[in-house]
Design a protein around this motif. Structure first.
Motif, PDB file in Angstrom:
ATOM      1  N   ASN A  68       0.924  -1.284  -0.002  1.00 54.20           N
ATOM      2  CA  ASN A  68       0.089  -0.055  -0.017  1.00 54.20           C
ATOM      3  C   ASN A  68       0.936   1.285  -0.039  1.00 54.20           C
ATOM      4  N   PHE A 106      -5.426   5.274  -0.477  1.00 50.11           N
ATOM      5  CA  PHE A 106      -4.166   4.855   0.299  1.00 50.11           C
ATOM      6  C   PHE A 106      -4.106   5.122   1.610  1.00 50.11           C
ATOM      7  N   ILE A 109      -6.779   2.751   3.478  1.00 52.11           N
ATOM      8  CA  ILE A 109      -6.147   1.577   3.347  1.00 52.11           C
ATOM      9  C   ILE A 109      -5.129   1.199   4.419  1.00 52.11           C
ATOM     10  N   TRP A 148      -9.421  -3.537   1.794  1.00 53.96           N
ATOM     11  CA  TRP A 148      -8.579  -2.918   0.643  1.00 53.96           C
ATOM     12  C   TRP A 148      -9.914  -2.569  -0.311  1.00 53.96           C
TER      13      TRP A 148
END
Length: 310
Positions: A68, A106, A109, A148
């Motif tokens: 990630n 991003f 997550i 995710w």
């Protein structure tokens, strides 16, 4: 006016306007930073994938964490490096929305994975006899996919709401595209109410992740206080996680304060650093912290280095 606002296809990014005198130095430092981020994250990912002894939930989550980090930094650094070499800092409308989606997903997550890591440590220390049943590989894969996929959908919904707005200005006073700043460019503020509601719902969901992490650590600390063995486990595996969490929250909150409250009196270069630190510090520090702190990874990396030098 309606015709003018409906044809905006390019945004102008003005965050670099006061720092271009140091363009060469800034480009070199940025490129070095990005290369180091790529190196440390890819090294940790490859190490975990290739070593079967590291195919455990904690290390799999760490691998996903580093992936990630690569995903988020790729949404910023290549475009930023290009802007440092270009006299005009622009981004297409669609490119701006893609960048918003990458950077925001991003961040979401990252927090989701930190919550999963906290749950993993809670089960490992507080319920050790049930650990392998609760944190089986199948369940872990399902959890990772869910945590995710959910940010992708939530941020995607926010992007769809942005795309319906008619904008009156193409200028974004930032190094990269930001959801909230694009919404403020709307010609009709009344149309942004749905955007604000969706944004607050998203924030509420991820604040709940933070609450869950705090709850997990309350139980972890209670369990570890009276056990020397559990205290050793806590220091070995939870301290890196706590450091990652604190670093992430500090960088995000600092950026939100800058974004929401303006901090107009601060120098532009300092505001730029505040804006990008969540894309620099966590992706750079997390692999280093876990690589040095977790014994199995440290020993494996040492073996690799020893083999190459012998």
């Amino acid at each position: 006016m309606m015709d003018n606002v409906s044809v905006i296809t390019i945004f102008y990014l003005s965050g670099l306007s006061e720092t271009m005198n140091y363009r060469s130095v800034l480009f070199s430092l940025t490129l070095l930073c990005y290369c180091v981020i790529l190196l440390v994250n890819i090294t940790l990912i490859v190490t975990i994938i290739l070593d079967k002894n590291l195919h455990e939930p904690m290390y799999i989550l760490l691998c996903v964490f580093c992936m990630n980090g690569l995903y988020g930094t790729t949404g910023f650094f290549p475009k930023f490096l290009w802007d440092l070499l270009s006299p005009v800092h622009v981004i297409s409308y669609s490119g701006c929305l893609v960048q918003v989606h990458v950077l925001y997903s991003f961040a979401c997550i990252d927090l989701s994975i930190l919550a999963l890591m906290a749950y993993d440590r809670y089960v490992a220390i507080c319920r050790p006899l049930q650990y392998h049943t609760i944190m089986s590989k199948q369940r872990l894969i399902k959890l990772v996919c869910f945590f995710w996929f959910t940010p992708f959908c939530l941020i995607g919904a926010n992007i769809c709401l942005i795309s319906r707005l008619k904008l009156c200005s193409p200028y974004i006073a930032r190094l990269f595209c930001v959801n909230w700043l694009i919404v403020t460019l709307a010609c009709f503020p009344a149309e942004t109410m749905v955007n604000n509601i969706a944004a607050y719902i998203t924030i509420l969901i991820y604040v709940s992740h933070g609450v869950f992490i705090v709850w997990s650590y309350v139980y972890l600390i209670r369990t570890c206080v009276n056990s020397t063995e559990n205290r050793a486990k806590f220091m070995q595996t939870c301290v890196p996680h706590l450091f990652s969490l604190i670093t992430f929250l500090f960088t995000i909150l600092f950026d939100v304060m800058n974004l929401r409250f303006g901090l107009k009196k601060l120098p532009q270069h300092f505001k730029n650093f505040v804006a990008i630190e969540f894309l620099v510090i966590p992706p750079l520090m997390n692999p280093l912290i876990y690589g040095f702190k977790l014994t199995k990874i440290r020993n494996r990396l040492r073996e690799i280095v020893t083999l190459k030098t012998s």
